[in-house]
Scaffold this motif. Structure first.
Motif, PDB file in Angstrom:
ATOM      1  N   ASP A  58      14.273 -56.625  91.438  1.00  0.00           N
ATOM      2  CA  ASP A  58      15.373 -55.896  92.064  1.00  0.00           C
ATOM      3  C   ASP A  58      15.544 -54.514  91.431  1.00  0.00           C
ATOM      4  OD1 ASP A  58      15.813 -58.126  93.583  1.00  0.00           O
ATOM      5  OD2 ASP A  58      17.553 -58.817  92.454  1.00  0.00           O
ATOM      6  N   PHE A  59      15.095 -54.356  90.188  1.00  0.00           N
ATOM      7  CA  PHE A  59      15.225 -53.085  89.467  1.00  0.00           C
ATOM      8  C   PHE A  59      14.116 -52.106  89.811  1.00  0.00           C
ATOM      9  CE2 PHE A  59      16.601 -56.388  86.292  1.00  0.00           C
ATOM     10  CZ  PHE A  59      17.951 -56.265  86.548  1.00  0.00           C
ATOM     11  N   GLY A  60      13.046 -52.577  90.428  1.00  0.00           N
ATOM     12  CA  GLY A  60      11.894 -51.734  90.732  1.00  0.00           C
ATOM     13  C   GLY A  60      10.619 -52.416  90.277  1.00  0.00           C
ATOM     14  N   GLU A  61       9.555 -51.617  90.147  1.00  0.00           N
ATOM     15  CA  GLU A  61       8.266 -52.163  89.730  1.00  0.00           C
ATOM     16  C   GLU A  61       7.933 -51.650  88.334  1.00  0.00           C
ATOM     17  OE1 GLU A  61       3.715 -52.366  91.390  1.00  0.00           O
ATOM     18  OE2 GLU A  61       5.376 -52.287  92.800  1.00  0.00           O
ATOM     19  N   PHE A  62       7.411 -52.541  87.499  1.00  0.00           N
ATOM     20  CA  PHE A  62       7.092 -52.199  86.117  1.00  0.00           C
ATOM     21  C   PHE A  62       5.638 -52.554  85.828  1.00  0.00           C
ATOM     22  CE2 PHE A  62      11.532 -53.411  86.441  1.00  0.00           C
ATOM     23  CZ  PHE A  62      12.161 -52.315  85.885  1.00  0.00           C
ATOM     24  N   LEU A  79       3.756 -58.278  77.463  1.00  0.00           N
ATOM     25  CA  LEU A  79       5.071 -58.797  77.847  1.00  0.00           C
ATOM     26  C   LEU A  79       6.198 -58.125  77.069  1.00  0.00           C
ATOM     27  CD1 LEU A  79       4.372 -62.615  78.286  1.00  0.00           C
ATOM     28  CD2 LEU A  79       4.946 -60.958  80.062  1.00  0.00           C
ATOM     29  N   THR A  80       5.949 -57.800  75.807  1.00  0.00           N
ATOM     30  CA  THR A  80       6.951 -57.086  75.018  1.00  0.00           C
ATOM     31  C   THR A  80       7.229 -55.711  75.618  1.00  0.00           C
ATOM     32  OG1 THR A  80       6.271 -58.254  73.004  1.00  0.00           O
ATOM     33  CG2 THR A  80       7.497 -56.191  72.714  1.00  0.00           C
ATOM     34  N   LYS A  81       6.162 -55.016  76.010  1.00  0.00           N
ATOM     35  CA  LYS A  81       6.321 -53.693  76.632  1.00  0.00           C
ATOM     36  C   LYS A  81       7.064 -53.795  77.956  1.00  0.00           C
ATOM     37  CE  LYS A  81       2.101 -51.715  74.656  1.00  0.00           C
ATOM     38  NZ  LYS A  81       0.752 -51.201  74.974  1.00  0.00           N
ATOM     39  N   ILE A  82       6.714 -54.765  78.774  1.00  0.00           N
ATOM     40  CA  ILE A  82       7.364 -54.970  80.081  1.00  0.00           C
ATOM     41  C   ILE A  82       8.836 -55.295  79.880  1.00  0.00           C
ATOM     42  CG2 ILE A  82       7.574 -57.024  81.580  1.00  0.00           C
ATOM     43  CD1 ILE A  82       5.884 -54.666  82.895  1.00  0.00           C
ATOM     44  N   LEU A  83       9.138 -56.161  78.933  1.00  0.00           N
ATOM     45  CA  LEU A  83      10.521 -56.547  78.663  1.00  0.00           C
ATOM     46  C   LEU A  83      11.349 -55.344  78.222  1.00  0.00           C
ATOM     47  CD1 LEU A  83      12.394 -58.969  78.677  1.00  0.00           C
ATOM     48  CD2 LEU A  83      11.761 -59.408  76.319  1.00  0.00           C
ATOM     49  N   THR A  84      10.764 -54.482  77.413  1.00  0.00           N
ATOM     50  CA  THR A  84      11.452 -53.266  76.981  1.00  0.00           C
ATOM     51  C   THR A  84      11.779 -52.375  78.175  1.00  0.00           C
ATOM     52  OG1 THR A  84      10.288 -53.351  74.863  1.00  0.00           O
ATOM     53  CG2 THR A  84      11.284 -51.244  75.470  1.00  0.00           C
ATOM     54  N   GLU A  85      10.819 -52.197  79.081  1.00  0.00           N
ATOM     55  CA  GLU A  85      11.046 -51.380  80.275  1.00  0.00           C
ATOM     56  C   GLU A  85      12.146 -51.979  81.153  1.00  0.00           C
ATOM     57  OE1 GLU A  85       7.767 -50.056  82.697  1.00  0.00           O
ATOM     58  OE2 GLU A  85       6.404 -50.196  80.991  1.00  0.00           O
ATOM     59  N   ILE A  86      12.102 -53.294  81.362  1.00  0.00           N
ATOM     60  CA  ILE A  86      13.102 -53.955  82.204  1.00  0.00           C
ATOM     61  C   ILE A  86      14.492 -53.823  81.589  1.00  0.00           C
ATOM     62  CG2 ILE A  86      13.884 -56.198  83.080  1.00  0.00           C
ATOM     63  CD1 ILE A  86      10.910 -56.948  83.409  1.00  0.00           C
ATOM     64  N   LYS A  87      14.588 -54.016  80.274  1.00  0.00           N
ATOM     65  CA  LYS A  87      15.887 -53.893  79.597  1.00  0.00           C
ATOM     66  C   LYS A  87      16.446 -52.479  79.735  1.00  0.00           C
ATOM     67  CE  LYS A  87      15.482 -57.454  76.064  1.00  0.00           C
ATOM     68  NZ  LYS A  87      15.293 -57.719  74.621  1.00  0.00           N
ATOM     69  N   LYS A  88      15.587 -51.466  79.565  1.00  0.00           N
ATOM     70  CA  LYS A  88      16.040 -50.078  79.712  1.00  0.00           C
ATOM     71  C   LYS A  88      16.601 -49.835  81.103  1.00  0.00           C
ATOM     72  CE  LYS A  88      12.917 -47.735  76.517  1.00  0.00           C
ATOM     73  NZ  LYS A  88      11.759 -46.811  76.424  1.00  0.00           N
ATOM     74  N   LYS A  89      15.865 -50.273  82.121  1.00  0.00           N
ATOM     75  CA  LYS A  89      16.297 -50.075  83.502  1.00  0.00           C
ATOM     76  C   LYS A  89      17.569 -50.854  83.791  1.00  0.00           C
ATOM     77  CE  LYS A  89      15.456 -48.514  87.685  1.00  0.00           C
ATOM     78  NZ  LYS A  89      15.179 -47.156  88.037  1.00  0.00           N
ATOM     79  N   HIS A  90      17.643 -52.091  83.312  1.00  0.00           N
ATOM     80  CA  HIS A  90      18.824 -52.920  83.514  1.00  0.00           C
ATOM     81  C   HIS A  90      20.047 -52.270  82.873  1.00  0.00           C
ATOM     82  CE1 HIS A  90      21.612 -56.158  82.214  1.00  0.00           C
ATOM     83  NE2 HIS A  90      21.415 -56.568  83.453  1.00  0.00           N
ATOM     84  N   ASP A  91      19.904 -51.817  81.621  1.00  0.00           N
ATOM     85  CA  ASP A  91      21.032 -51.190  80.929  1.00  0.00           C
ATOM     86  C   ASP A  91      21.465 -49.913  81.632  1.00  0.00           C
ATOM     87  OD1 ASP A  91      20.915 -53.249  79.137  1.00  0.00           O
ATOM     88  OD2 ASP A  91      19.924 -52.097  77.555  1.00  0.00           O
ATOM     89  N   LYS A  92      20.521 -49.177  82.139  1.00  0.00           N
ATOM     90  CA  LYS A  92      20.821 -47.943  82.857  1.00  0.00           C
ATOM     91  C   LYS A  92      21.637 -48.240  84.123  1.00  0.00           C
ATOM     92  CE  LYS A  92      18.403 -43.758  84.288  1.00  0.00           C
ATOM     93  NZ  LYS A  92      17.084 -43.153  84.485  1.00  0.00           N
ATOM     94  N   ILE A  93      21.244 -49.268  84.845  1.00  0.00           N
ATOM     95  CA  ILE A  93      21.960 -49.652  86.072  1.00  0.00           C
ATOM     96  C   ILE A  93      23.345 -50.199  85.745  1.00  0.00           C
ATOM     97  CG2 ILE A  93      21.975 -51.319  87.978  1.00  0.00           C
ATOM     98  CD1 ILE A  93      18.896 -51.040  88.029  1.00  0.00           C
ATOM     99  N   VAL A  94      23.433 -51.076  84.750  1.00  0.00           N
ATOM    100  CA  VAL A  94      24.703 -51.700  84.399  1.00  0.00           C
ATOM    101  C   VAL A  94      25.681 -50.671  83.826  1.00  0.00           C
ATOM    102  CG1 VAL A  94      25.783 -53.372  82.834  1.00  0.00           C
ATOM    103  CG2 VAL A  94      23.711 -53.977  84.072  1.00  0.00           C
ATOM    104  N   ASP A  95      25.202 -49.748  82.998  1.00  0.00           N
ATOM    105  CA  ASP A  95      26.076 -48.754  82.373  1.00  0.00           C
ATOM    106  C   ASP A  95      26.636 -47.746  83.370  1.00  0.00           C
ATOM    107  OD1 ASP A  95      25.694 -49.978  79.977  1.00  0.00           O
ATOM    108  OD2 ASP A  95      24.221 -48.545  79.227  1.00  0.00           O
ATOM    109  N   HIS A  96      25.943 -47.524  84.480  1.00  0.00           N
ATOM    110  CA  HIS A  96      26.377 -46.506  85.430  1.00  0.00           C
ATOM    111  C   HIS A  96      27.273 -47.048  86.537  1.00  0.00           C
ATOM    112  CE1 HIS A  96      23.461 -44.033  83.406  1.00  0.00           C
ATOM    113  NE2 HIS A  96      23.930 -42.999  84.056  1.00  0.00           N
ATOM    114  N   LYS A  97      27.564 -48.317  86.522  1.00  0.00           N
ATOM    115  CA  LYS A  97      28.434 -48.883  87.569  1.00  0.00           C
ATOM    116  C   LYS A  97      29.878 -48.727  87.224  1.00  0.00           C
ATOM    117  CE  LYS A  97      25.340 -52.025  89.816  1.00  0.00           C
ATOM    118  NZ  LYS A  97      25.086 -53.347  90.270  1.00  0.00           N
TER     119      LYS A  97
END
Length: 97
Positions: A58-62, A79-97
């Protein structure tokens, strides 16, 4: 969450596939409801194995990749790199709401 595991230039054993599936499920369980496809491609390159991970969500493609002598370590790093990217995107979306 749909998990697709592929091996290039070598055959993945059932044990390797089970390991990768367990790792993906355990590492990405916090975001499991938002993830659609997780694709892991392991490629044998001479003495190293390259693990490439692509996630659609839902956040996009990584995308992330990692090289190592051992399949398990390469998958872990990707998987560590992917998880870091997903967390960054998730935090960005959650923080801007």
């Amino acid at each position: 969450m749909n998990i697709i595991i592929t091996g290039h230039h070598f055959e993945l054993t059932d044990k390797s596939k089970a390991f990768i599936t367990d790792k993906v499920q355990s590492r990405l369980q916090n975001f499991e409801s938002r993830l659609h496809n997780v694709t892991i491609v392991a490629t044998q390159e001479k003495l190293h194995i390259k693990a490439e991970c692509t996630v659609t969500s839902d956040f996009g493609e990584f995308f992330a990749s990692s090289n190592d002598e051992h399949l398990e370590t390469a998958v872990e790093h990707a998987l560590t790199k992917i998880l870091t990217e997903i967390k960054k995107k998730h935090d960005k979306i959650v923080d801007h709401k």
